[in-house]
Design an enzyme around this catalytic site. Sequence first.
Site, mmCIF file in Angstrom:
data_model
loop_
_atom_site.group_PDB
_atom_site.id
_atom_site.type_symbol
_atom_site.label_atom_id
_atom_site.label_comp_id
_atom_site.label_asym_id
_atom_site.label_seq_id
_atom_site.Cartn_x
_atom_site.Cartn_y
_atom_site.Cartn_z
ATOM 1 N N HIS A 139 0.979 -1.186 -0.571
ATOM 2 C CA HIS A 139 -0.189 0.064 -0.033
ATOM 3 C C HIS A 139 1.120 1.085 0.075
ATOM 4 C CE1 HIS A 139 0.112 0.155 4.517
ATOM 5 N NE2 HIS A 139 0.430 1.227 4.276
ATOM 6 N N ASP A 169 0.129 -7.758 1.413
ATOM 7 C CA ASP A 169 0.616 -6.045 1.242
ATOM 8 C C ASP A 169 1.781 -5.791 1.538
ATOM 9 O OD1 ASP A 169 0.047 -3.770 1.733
ATOM 10 O OD2 ASP A 169 -0.517 -3.384 3.841
ATOM 11 N N SER A 247 4.547 2.554 7.593
ATOM 12 C CA SER A 247 4.267 1.730 6.977
ATOM 13 C C SER A 247 5.517 1.219 6.095
ATOM 14 C CB SER A 247 3.076 1.587 5.715
ATOM 15 O OG SER A 247 1.995 2.084 6.995
#
Length: 513
Positions: A139, A169, A247
């Site tokens: 993402h 992901d 992230s």
Amino acid sequence: MVNLKIFLIVIVLMFNNIILAKENSNALKVVDQEENEFTAINSAPLKISEAARYSFADIVEPLIPAVVNISTIEYVNDKSENSEKDLLQENKHLGFMSDVLEKLNIPLNLEEIAKTPKSIPLGSGFIIAPNGLIVTNYHVIANVEKINIKLADNTEFLAKLIGSDSKTDLALLKIDSEEPLPFVEFGDSNDARVGDWVIAIGNPFGNLGGTVTSGIISSKGRDIDVDTDNIVDNFIQTDAAINNGNSGGPMFNLDQKVIGVNTAIFSPLGTNIGIGFAIPSNTAKPIIERLKKDGKVSRGRLGVTIQDLTEEISEVLGFKGTNGVLVSKVQENGPGYKAGIKKGDIIIKFGDRLVKNTKKLRVIIADTPINQEVKLKILRDAQELELPIKVTADNEEVINDSTEETNKAVIINKKENNLSITKNNITFSNLTEELRKKYDIPQDKTGIVIINIDEEESVFKLGDLITNINHDSIDDIRKLEVLYENAKKLEKQNILLLIERGDTSVFIPLSVS
């Protein structure tokens, strides 16, 4: 007399202070003797390394160079036709400069300024090989054309995407450097225990690269439902501060090994509240290896559309509980079709693994080698059946989530021409050529259609085609009323409608209570 009392009180206080000081002195001596040991309740003394007890500096220092900031490049004049307006809006100081330079008859060349690249922060990543392979979240780089990598020493590279996997992901990037790059290695996340120290390094909020935070493993095996597409169901939970921008960054153990890829936070406000989640290294590592080799991850399929069971659906089917998945559509000539799976079947076991819900089945299928044959245990008409099925490579199963509860009062309003009937504020009609054309329903499809919904929120949609009620096919609204009234007489709570909506199918309960 009063002075004598005061004197005695002072003497008592001094005596108590002497006793306390002596006790504290003895306590300090005990601590000095213990040095680097402490005793847990009902346990033997445990050793703590000097580095970890007083500071993580020696652990962290060699790791920081392997953690990268990920951003993309954007030009103002690429954004819209109002480039000048956008530029002045985003850089308010330019408006002031423009006024000053105008008074001095010096032009401000906004066109040239607009050509200056602007860095848009995306997230973090970490180098896993000296040749520049970088792991991050899918993402972080999804739908991005230019991926910019900045190292800890501010050296920048353009990266190319080696491969990505939205289901876990994860993504693998590569940068080309003339010199070998510092890198880190994956550890064994299975060895990590709740209560272990962990360290997170990343780029929170896009401009704080190289930020180090620490905490403990709060829990393991968390299924947090990041989104319906994600099949990871064993996240590591930590209280180490993880924020937007972290992230894709690494979670380290005290042995300097990556045991997780920081992915998500739980926060009503979008900032850290001490609940962060990381993909375990033992989940990430094989995916990264497949991306390195093939640039993608191929998974198996059953060729069926599935949905979670609800209490309402289970009640109609005579099934106890909600563990299992309901088949709402079977792809012709697919693996499920060849195995004999039918609409309305409940899959309860895949091989020797119990199927709890749609996500669990997708995880199990993802773990199953392509072309492997397994035994599928299903329930059909309250009877258990065992079907052999071969998992083949293709897209994953289609998931339907339109199974929300509908508990509206029932209103029966049959029209004189018997073409439509209203229940629960939903009007059903026989399928006419006019409605077939209006809702683009193919000629080979039969059923009844929803033509009106008299409520603001509904799981049903205009043009939904109902092909089955419970286990019966339907092509006339009179049958809907008969089945509806029969369910009421039997004191059932719902009837079950099989809806065809575009290319997919879904079971939705309709309340009769």
